[in-house]
Design a protein around this motif. Structure first.
Motif, mmCIF file in Angstrom:
data_model
loop_
_atom_site.group_PDB
_atom_site.id
_atom_site.type_symbol
_atom_site.label_atom_id
_atom_site.label_comp_id
_atom_site.label_asym_id
_atom_site.label_seq_id
_atom_site.Cartn_x
_atom_site.Cartn_y
_atom_site.Cartn_z
ATOM 1 N N VAL A 20 0.873 -1.163 0.000
ATOM 2 C CA VAL A 20 0.000 0.000 0.000
ATOM 3 C C VAL A 20 0.912 1.214 0.000
ATOM 4 C CG1 VAL A 20 -1.727 1.305 1.303
ATOM 5 C CG2 VAL A 20 -1.850 -1.187 1.240
ATOM 6 N N SER A 21 0.735 2.063 -0.979
ATOM 7 C CA SER A 21 1.574 3.264 -1.124
ATOM 8 C C SER A 21 3.059 2.909 -1.191
ATOM 9 C CB SER A 21 1.315 4.244 0.024
ATOM 10 O OG SER A 21 -0.034 4.643 0.036
ATOM 11 N N GLY A 22 3.362 1.804 -1.864
ATOM 12 C CA GLY A 22 4.750 1.408 -2.076
ATOM 13 C C GLY A 22 5.423 0.753 -0.886
ATOM 14 N N LYS A 23 4.663 0.458 0.165
ATOM 15 C CA LYS A 23 5.227 -0.180 1.358
ATOM 16 C C LYS A 23 4.447 -1.457 1.655
ATOM 17 C CE LYS A 23 6.388 4.242 3.429
ATOM 18 N NZ LYS A 23 6.114 5.171 4.509
ATOM 19 N N PRO A 24 5.116 -2.444 2.292
ATOM 20 C CA PRO A 24 4.371 -3.661 2.660
ATOM 21 C C PRO A 24 3.152 -3.304 3.504
ATOM 22 C CG PRO A 24 6.715 -3.971 3.013
ATOM 23 C CD PRO A 24 6.514 -2.506 2.683
ATOM 24 N N TRP A 25 2.045 -3.987 3.233
ATOM 25 C CA TRP A 25 0.806 -3.724 3.952
ATOM 26 C C TRP A 25 0.978 -4.078 5.422
ATOM 27 C CZ3 TRP A 25 -3.814 -7.287 4.664
ATOM 28 C CH2 TRP A 25 -4.886 -6.588 5.233
ATOM 29 N N SER A 26 0.599 -3.178 6.304
ATOM 30 C CA SER A 26 0.757 -3.370 7.750
ATOM 31 C C SER A 26 -0.428 -4.098 8.386
ATOM 32 C CB SER A 26 0.934 -2.015 8.431
ATOM 33 O OG SER A 26 -0.236 -1.233 8.256
ATOM 34 N N LYS A 27 -1.335 -4.604 7.574
ATOM 35 C CA LYS A 27 -2.531 -5.320 8.030
ATOM 36 C C LYS A 27 -3.462 -4.417 8.833
ATOM 37 C CE LYS A 27 -0.172 -9.658 7.726
ATOM 38 N NZ LYS A 27 0.578 -10.663 8.378
ATOM 39 N N THR A 28 -3.421 -3.145 8.506
ATOM 40 C CA THR A 28 -4.349 -2.173 9.072
ATOM 41 C C THR A 28 -4.983 -1.425 7.902
ATOM 42 O OG1 THR A 28 -2.634 -0.478 9.272
ATOM 43 C CG2 THR A 28 -3.000 -1.876 11.199
ATOM 44 N N PRO A 29 -6.167 -0.846 8.095
ATOM 45 C CA PRO A 29 -6.808 -0.096 7.011
ATOM 46 C C PRO A 29 -5.929 1.050 6.534
ATOM 47 C CG PRO A 29 -8.351 -0.487 8.802
ATOM 48 C CD PRO A 29 -7.001 -0.911 9.289
ATOM 49 N N PRO A 30 -5.956 1.344 5.271
ATOM 50 C CA PRO A 30 -6.770 0.715 4.223
ATOM 51 C C PRO A 30 -6.124 -0.572 3.720
ATOM 52 C CG PRO A 30 -5.461 2.457 3.245
ATOM 53 C CD PRO A 30 -5.178 2.476 4.747
ATOM 54 N N ALA A 31 -6.964 -1.507 3.364
ATOM 55 C CA ALA A 31 -6.474 -2.765 2.802
ATOM 56 C C ALA A 31 -6.017 -2.535 1.368
ATOM 57 C CB ALA A 31 -7.583 -3.804 2.824
ATOM 58 N N PRO A 32 -5.101 -3.368 0.878
ATOM 59 C CA PRO A 32 -4.668 -3.235 -0.516
ATOM 60 C C PRO A 32 -5.796 -3.607 -1.477
ATOM 61 C CG PRO A 32 -3.699 -5.185 0.476
ATOM 62 C CD PRO A 32 -4.421 -4.460 1.568
#
Length: 55
Positions: A20-32
């Motif tokens: 998300v936004s070029g970074k690994p998804w942190s498992k918090t909203p917003p979801a990919p």
């Protein structure tokens, strides 16, 4: 004989690599945003399960 698998591990695996936004998804909203391929594969698994349960 093993029963059919309805596991969606492919979805979990994809989410582990999603960004998300070029970074690994942190498992918090917003979801990919899910790619069409992942959505279709997930829908097919649920459709297969429904078909087996209702026929």
């Amino acid at each position: 004989m093993n029963p059919p698998s309805y596991d969606k591990q492919f979805l979990r695996d994809w989410l582990e690599t999603a960004q998300v936004s070029g970074k690994p998804w942190s498992k918090t909203p917003p979801a990919p945003h899910l790619p069409r391929e992942v959505i279709e594969k997930t829908a097919a698994k649920y459709h297969e399960a429904l078909t087996r349960l209702t026929t």
